[in-house]
Write a protein that holds these residues in place. Sequence first.
Motif, short mmCIF file in Angstrom:
data_model
loop_
_atom_site.label_atom_id
_atom_site.label_comp_id
_atom_site.label_asym_id
_atom_site.label_seq_id
_atom_site.Cartn_x
_atom_site.Cartn_y
_atom_site.Cartn_z
N GLN A 160 0.87 -0.57 -0.14
CA GLN A 160 0.36 0.12 -0.12
C GLN A 160 0.47 1.19 0.31
O GLN A 160 0.45 2.93 -0.93
CB GLN A 160 -1.11 0.11 1.12
N ILE A 161 1.84 1.20 0.48
CA ILE A 161 2.90 2.01 0.64
C ILE A 161 3.48 2.85 -0.53
O ILE A 161 3.67 3.58 -0.69
CB ILE A 161 4.06 2.61 2.00
N ARG A 162 3.61 1.70 -1.37
CA ARG A 162 4.47 1.96 -2.69
C ARG A 162 3.24 2.55 -4.10
O ARG A 162 3.79 2.88 -4.46
CB ARG A 162 5.06 0.55 -3.27
N LYS A 163 2.34 1.53 -3.21
CA LYS A 163 0.96 2.50 -4.12
C LYS A 163 0.72 3.93 -4.06
O LYS A 163 0.73 5.13 -4.62
CB LYS A 163 -0.77 2.20 -3.77
N THR A 164 1.34 4.69 -2.68
CA THR A 164 0.76 5.81 -2.32
C THR A 164 2.16 6.43 -2.94
O THR A 164 2.21 7.42 -3.63
CB THR A 164 1.07 6.21 -0.64
N LEU A 165 3.54 6.17 -2.55
CA LEU A 165 4.61 6.75 -3.10
C LEU A 165 4.22 6.93 -5.05
O LEU A 165 4.63 8.42 -4.79
CB LEU A 165 5.96 6.12 -3.12
N GLU A 166 3.70 5.78 -5.22
CA GLU A 166 3.69 5.94 -6.86
C GLU A 166 2.07 7.02 -7.56
O GLU A 166 2.60 8.08 -8.18
CB GLU A 166 2.95 4.74 -7.51
N SER A 167 1.11 7.00 -6.27
CA SER A 167 0.24 7.76 -6.76
C SER A 167 0.49 9.45 -6.20
O SER A 167 0.07 9.99 -7.20
CB SER A 167 -0.88 8.06 -6.11
N ILE A 168 1.25 9.65 -5.45
CA ILE A 168 1.49 11.31 -4.86
C ILE A 168 2.59 12.11 -5.60
O ILE A 168 3.48 13.38 -5.78
CB ILE A 168 1.58 11.44 -3.81
N GLY A 169 3.37 10.65 -6.50
CA GLY A 169 5.00 11.31 -6.78
C GLY A 169 5.78 11.45 -6.03
O GLY A 169 5.03 11.30 -4.34
N GLN A 170 6.89 11.61 -6.65
CA GLN A 170 8.23 11.63 -5.25
C GLN A 170 9.07 12.71 -5.66
O GLN A 170 10.13 12.53 -5.30
CB GLN A 170 8.73 9.96 -5.31
N ASN A 171 8.94 13.91 -6.28
CA ASN A 171 9.52 14.95 -6.60
C ASN A 171 9.12 16.50 -4.84
O ASN A 171 9.05 17.19 -5.74
CB ASN A 171 9.39 15.20 -7.41
N SER A 172 8.41 15.90 -4.62
CA SER A 172 7.26 17.17 -4.38
C SER A 172 7.44 17.16 -2.10
O SER A 172 7.40 15.89 -2.10
CB SER A 172 5.87 16.75 -3.80
N CYS A 173 7.09 17.74 -1.61
CA CYS A 173 7.28 17.71 0.19
C CYS A 173 5.53 17.55 0.21
O CYS A 173 5.39 17.94 1.73
CB CYS A 173 8.09 19.25 0.38
N LEU A 174 4.67 17.27 -0.29
CA LEU A 174 2.97 17.45 -0.42
C LEU A 174 2.92 15.78 0.57
O LEU A 174 3.56 14.72 0.25
CB LEU A 174 2.33 17.78 -0.99
N MET A 175 2.60 15.70 1.97
CA MET A 175 2.60 14.71 2.52
C MET A 175 0.89 13.75 2.36
O MET A 175 -0.64 14.90 2.24
CB MET A 175 2.35 14.85 3.46
N PRO A 176 0.74 12.59 1.93
CA PRO A 176 -0.51 12.28 2.71
C PRO A 176 -1.39 12.43 3.55
O PRO A 176 -0.94 12.57 4.40
CB PRO A 176 -0.81 10.54 1.89
N ARG A 177 -2.95 12.86 3.45
CA ARG A 177 -3.41 12.95 4.65
C ARG A 177 -4.43 12.18 5.18
O ARG A 177 -4.73 11.76 5.81
CB ARG A 177 -3.85 14.41 4.95
N SER A 178 -5.79 12.17 4.26
CA SER A 178 -6.11 11.88 3.96
C SER A 178 -6.98 11.28 2.54
O SER A 178 -6.94 11.74 1.22
CB SER A 178 -7.35 12.23 5.10
N ILE A 179 -8.17 10.07 2.68
CA ILE A 179 -9.17 10.20 1.91
C ILE A 179 -10.19 10.03 2.04
O ILE A 179 -10.14 8.78 2.85
CB ILE A 179 -8.56 8.45 0.69
N ASP A 180 -11.40 10.82 1.47
CA ASP A 180 -12.58 11.18 1.94
C ASP A 180 -13.40 9.68 1.00
O ASP A 180 -13.09 8.92 0.09
CB ASP A 180 -12.99 12.10 1.62
N THR A 181 -14.52 9.34 1.65
CA THR A 181 -15.92 7.97 1.53
C THR A 181 -16.01 7.23 0.13
O THR A 181 -14.85 6.29 -0.60
CB THR A 181 -16.81 8.10 1.71
N ARG A 182 -15.98 8.67 -0.34
CA ARG A 182 -15.91 8.54 -2.06
C ARG A 182 -14.91 8.33 -2.83
O ARG A 182 -14.76 8.49 -3.99
CB ARG A 182 -17.43 9.67 -2.82
#
Length: 411
Positions: free
Chosen positions: A41-63
């Motif tokens: 799951q963590i690797r999925k997140t790394l792929e989805s948010i990109g790896q050149n930013s300092c933005l952090m994944p915070r939440s995913i709403d229900t839908r």
Amino acid sequence: MKSKLSLLLICISLGWESCTPPSKPADPIEVDRQLAYCDTQIRKTLESIGQNSCLMPRSIDTRQKTWNTCDIYDWTSGFWPGILWYDYEATGDTAIRSQATRYTECLRPLITPLHKGDHDIGFQIFCSFGNAYRLTEKEEYRDIILKGARKLARLYNPKVGTILSWPGMVKEMGWPHNTIMDNMMNLEILFWASRNGGGKELYDIAVNHATVTMKHAFRNDGGNYHVAVYDTLDGHFIKGVTNQGYGDSTLWARGQAWAIYGYTMVYRETKDKTFLRFAEKLANLYLQRLPDDYIPYWDFDAPHTADCPKDASAAAITSSALIELSSLEDNEEAARKYRQAAVKMLETLSSAQYQGREQKPALIMHSTGNYPGGYEIDAAINYADYYYLQALLRYRKMMAEDSQQTGKTSD
């Protein structure tokens, strides 16, 4: 060796399903499989948010299927680097370590004079740089943690004996000096800093905060007030209120989870049995109020209608806390109770109902951030993932220690 052989023969005669070999304690969670799942799951997140930013994944709403991100100044910004460090600890993968390092480095501005800082710097700095130092022993990380602790200490009011949480609420809500239950978690950076060159003053601040909070921020049954309000002139307690709970006198689930975790940690650091007994009181109330699946509703006293959301984040925090509490216990029966409860929580959190799996790249779902505020309701949230992964690693360590102990007693 004879005892091992005898038990083995008995197991064979009864059938393997009815007897577990002493060298391999039963693992209902299948922790290695869960840690492998988290890595995926963590690797999925790394792929989805990109790896050149300092933005952090915070939440995913229900839908939603993808992460909402936050910048480094958000109170949750330390959890994503912390998740990566835990994943590195579990896997030993240097590629994950590289990402953990990169996201941790993003948080350096938080300890500069340009950033005023707030009570959440413990979450931000200790979850990131704290884990980084623990796993790498880089001296510069130690210095950053110390600076973060000193910044947090500047919010301490000696007349009250606690750290100020929300300066903005002084005017907005008329709360002169307010301290939220979440702050119990931020004491850990003070204890650590005191032991690592920061001085005894930081230890004293942490102990005073825990003591005053214990005295005023709880009702007689051990239920918490989310916010304790104090007078700034003489430090007297004015009132207990809520911000994220259902009502001022209700049992907000995550607040109780912060408290159980916090006082367990304070006992670990001080060895003062007063804090152990209090942690037990808080944990016992929480366990008494749980539904059958061991995942609390967002507030224990909110109307439990069909659409009342659960809070998996509270379960993740509490499961991690109870594993530690069981290891610190001076009572075997209590230790066994807390351990069994933690396992039940992790079993449910590791089920198809709660894991993100193919639905979302998060580790777990169905957390409630701020129900009264109307956001992050029935969502996946980064701090839920952080404490779930921490709980799994604590559980794995506990199982390894059990296995070693079983081996010693059987020889």
